[in-house]
Design an enzyme around this catalytic site. Structure first.
Site, short mmCIF file in Angstrom:
data_model
loop_
_atom_site.label_atom_id
_atom_site.label_comp_id
_atom_site.label_asym_id
_atom_site.label_seq_id
_atom_site.Cartn_x
_atom_site.Cartn_y
_atom_site.Cartn_z
N GLY A 1 55.65 6.57 22.34
CA GLY A 1 56.68 7.49 22.82
C GLY A 1 56.52 7.81 24.29
N ARG B 1 57.48 1.13 19.72
CA ARG B 1 56.41 1.31 18.74
C ARG B 1 56.28 0.06 17.90
NH1 ARG B 1 54.93 6.63 18.62
NH2 ARG B 1 56.45 8.18 19.31
N GLY B 2 55.14 -0.08 17.24
CA GLY B 2 54.95 -1.19 16.32
C GLY B 2 53.99 -2.23 16.85
N GLY C 1 48.81 5.71 23.14
CA GLY C 1 48.05 6.60 22.30
C GLY C 1 47.11 5.86 21.37
N ASP C 2 46.72 6.51 20.26
CA ASP C 2 45.70 5.91 19.41
C ASP C 2 46.17 4.62 18.76
OD1 ASP C 2 47.53 7.24 17.81
OD2 ASP C 2 46.04 8.06 16.43
N GLY C 3 47.44 4.55 18.34
CA GLY C 3 47.95 3.30 17.77
C GLY C 3 47.95 2.18 18.79
N THR D 1 49.02 10.45 25.18
CA THR D 1 49.54 11.06 23.96
C THR D 1 49.91 12.49 24.26
OG1 THR D 1 48.97 11.90 21.77
CG2 THR D 1 47.14 11.42 23.24
N ILE D 2 51.16 12.81 24.03
CA ILE D 2 51.63 14.16 24.32
C ILE D 2 50.96 15.18 23.41
CG2 ILE D 2 53.63 14.32 22.77
CD1 ILE D 2 55.20 15.25 25.29
N ASP D 3 50.45 14.71 22.25
CA ASP D 3 49.77 15.62 21.31
C ASP D 3 48.34 15.93 21.73
OD1 ASP D 3 52.07 15.55 19.83
OD2 ASP D 3 51.29 14.27 18.24
N ASP E 1 45.62 14.24 21.21
CA ASP E 1 44.78 14.11 20.01
C ASP E 1 43.83 12.91 20.04
OD1 ASP E 1 46.75 12.19 19.81
OD2 ASP E 1 47.33 12.69 17.75
N GLY F 1 53.42 17.75 17.80
CA GLY F 1 52.07 17.92 17.28
C GLY F 1 52.01 17.47 15.84
N ARG F 2 51.88 16.16 15.66
CA ARG F 2 51.91 15.59 14.31
C ARG F 2 50.73 16.05 13.48
NH1 ARG F 2 55.47 11.53 13.84
NH2 ARG F 2 54.40 10.84 11.95
N ILE G 1 60.62 17.82 26.62
CA ILE G 1 59.32 17.93 27.30
C ILE G 1 58.67 16.56 27.48
CG2 ILE G 1 59.01 20.24 26.34
CD1 ILE G 1 56.88 19.14 24.48
N ARG G 2 59.13 15.54 26.75
CA ARG G 2 58.54 14.20 26.89
C ARG G 2 59.07 13.46 28.10
NH1 ARG G 2 58.54 10.55 21.64
NH2 ARG G 2 60.44 9.89 22.67
#
Length: 443
Positions: free
Chosen positions: A88, A154-155, A179-181, A208-210, A212, A254-255, A367-368
């Site tokens: 994202g 993604r993917g 991010g982590d993925g 990662t916007i989260d 995490d 925030g998943r 915000i993204r």
């Protein structure tokens, strides 16, 4: 438990080329502002944590220091680099792309940099996407706008196919911004390169916007994101105060981690309740959220609730059964807790013979997509520089970050084993409880 072995960074081989930055680092020693090339950074930062490990000093888990080296692995004049942005959107993506290109050129003289478009899809010829040349002119002003000039997606894609593409384009270094993925994909690429014996460096820049991703302190764009989310919380209070029995709900991203909810609430200083995935709560009963919201409105005339998008899937219609649905990246498809809470609060007031005015705010995509604020822009530049230094020195399967004010190189497997989240026993959550005055438990 993380061990020293978990934090050992892989290299492509012995660095034999004198770095253009050698004069900057030779002779410098560790001090409170700088970590020398041969030094390492402790993972544990209290005596109690160190003593609890019960291992000799040389076996304590430590991180490799980030930054330039006196000798590098790649000959700059023959090096070709590439950048890909995955997942994202996040504030600062264009800042990172620009800083990568400028650092490669300005510091090392690497002028051939390409960008693969639309995430890992751009590394798969089946997508039909052609890479773009990332020249100084192309990236000159991209940091002034949000999003990513390379596009994203993604993917996962077949690592073998993607490495074939790197070979076809004679890529020596690939920077993966994600991010982590995305980092799991970068690790798969690194493993495939190692299996073939290819000296291609794969270096991650954590996005990662989260916020995490563990071990890297803070991901870029996070500060801009929570600052913008705080504006929505402030607006939510204005709306709630102006209404009869006003209740405003602000849903943040925030998943699985509530960092944006916590930081935006602390920045705004106007939230009365903050709900995050890490802290369970109930709706019903004398100690549940509904009763506390009703009481807050009775006492003050209004209430402001901040809720992370990953909160309480068991509370939503469909319960845990909905948890099986996933998106293209394998992430759980979430419900909409903010809207659900709005309806439940309205119904609860009605059941008690009262009327409430409900307002719902969801600033997520807003915000993204904004440009990075000045503080994030600085961090993006420094992360990108650290990534370039790691790559040119032959580090691979590595992600860069800043841990407790020190830049570090971390093996990708170490950041994908677990997610980083808000600790219910930590000082951040305590600060939130102090700021909101909400009950420690709502069960």
């Amino acid at each position: 438990m993380v061990t020293l072995a978990d934090l050992q960074v892989r290299t492509l081989g012995e660095p034999t080329v004198e770095s253009p930055l050698a004069s900057y680092v030779e002779g410098r020693t560790t001090n409170q502002y700088y970590v020398a090339e041969g030094d390492r950074i402790l993972m544990d930062d209290t005596l109690a944590l160190i003593d609890a490990r019960g291992v000799p000093r040389e076996d304590l888990p430590t991180f490799e220091a980030g930054g330039p080296r006196a000798r590098i692995f790649f000959e700059p004049s023959r090096t070709r680099a590439a950048v890909v942005t995955c997942g994202g959107l996040c504030p600062g993506l264009n800042n990172v792309i620009r800083a990568l290109v400028r650092s490669l050129d300005d510091h090392y003289g690497v002028t051939e940099v390409v960008g693969f478009r639309n995430g890992y899809a751009g590394l798969d010829p089946a997508s039909g996407l052609q890479p773009v040349a990332l020249t100084r002119e192309y990236v000159a002003d991209i940091h002034e706008r949000g999003g990513t000039v390379l596009g994203s997606s993604r993917g996962a894609r077949d690592p073998g196919v993607m490495v074939d593409t790197l070979v076809e384009h004679a890529i020596d270094i690939l920077f993966v911004v994600g991010g982590d993925g995305s980092m799991r994909g970068a690790h798969a690429l690194s493993e495939e390169c190692a299996r073939r014996g290819l000296p291609i460096a794969i270096v991650g820049v954590p996005k990662t916007i989260d916020n995490d991703i563990p071990h890297i302190g803070q991901s870029f764009g996070f500060q801009t994101a929570f600052a913008r989310a705080a504006q929505s919380i402030t607006a939510a209070k204005v709306e709630a105060q102006a209404a009869v029995n006003g209740v405003s709900i602000v849903q943040t991203m925030g998943r699985h981690a509530g960092f944006i909810a916590c930081y935006s609430a602390l920045a705004a200083q106007t939230a009365n309740f903050v709900l995050i995935p890490e802290v369970p709560f109930s709706l019903e009963g004398p100690g549940g959220l509904l009763a506390h919201v009703r009481q807050r409105v009775a006492d003050r005339g209004y209430a402001v609730i901040v809720v992370a998008e990953g909160v309480g899937p068991h509370l939503l219609p469909g319960g845990e059964a909905a948890a099986d649905a996933t998106d293209a990246s394998g992430n759980q498809v979430l419900g909409d807790p903010g809207r659900y809470l709005r309806q439940r609060i309205r119904d609860d007031f009605a059941e008690h013979g009262e009327e409430a005015t409900l307002r719902y705010f969801n600033p997520g995509y807003f915000i993204r997509s904004v440009p990075a604020d000045p503080a994030d822009a600085v961090y993006c530049a420094r992360l990108a520089q650290s990534a370039v230094h790691a790559a040119m020195s032959g580090r691979t399967d590595v992600v860069v970050g800043r841990r407790k004010h020190r830049f570090v190189n971390v093996p990708i497997p170490a950041v994908t084993k677990r997610a980083h989240s808000v600790s219910p026993d930590g000082d951040l959550w305590l600060s939130v409880l102090e700021s909101t005055a909400q009950p420690r438990q709502m069960l």
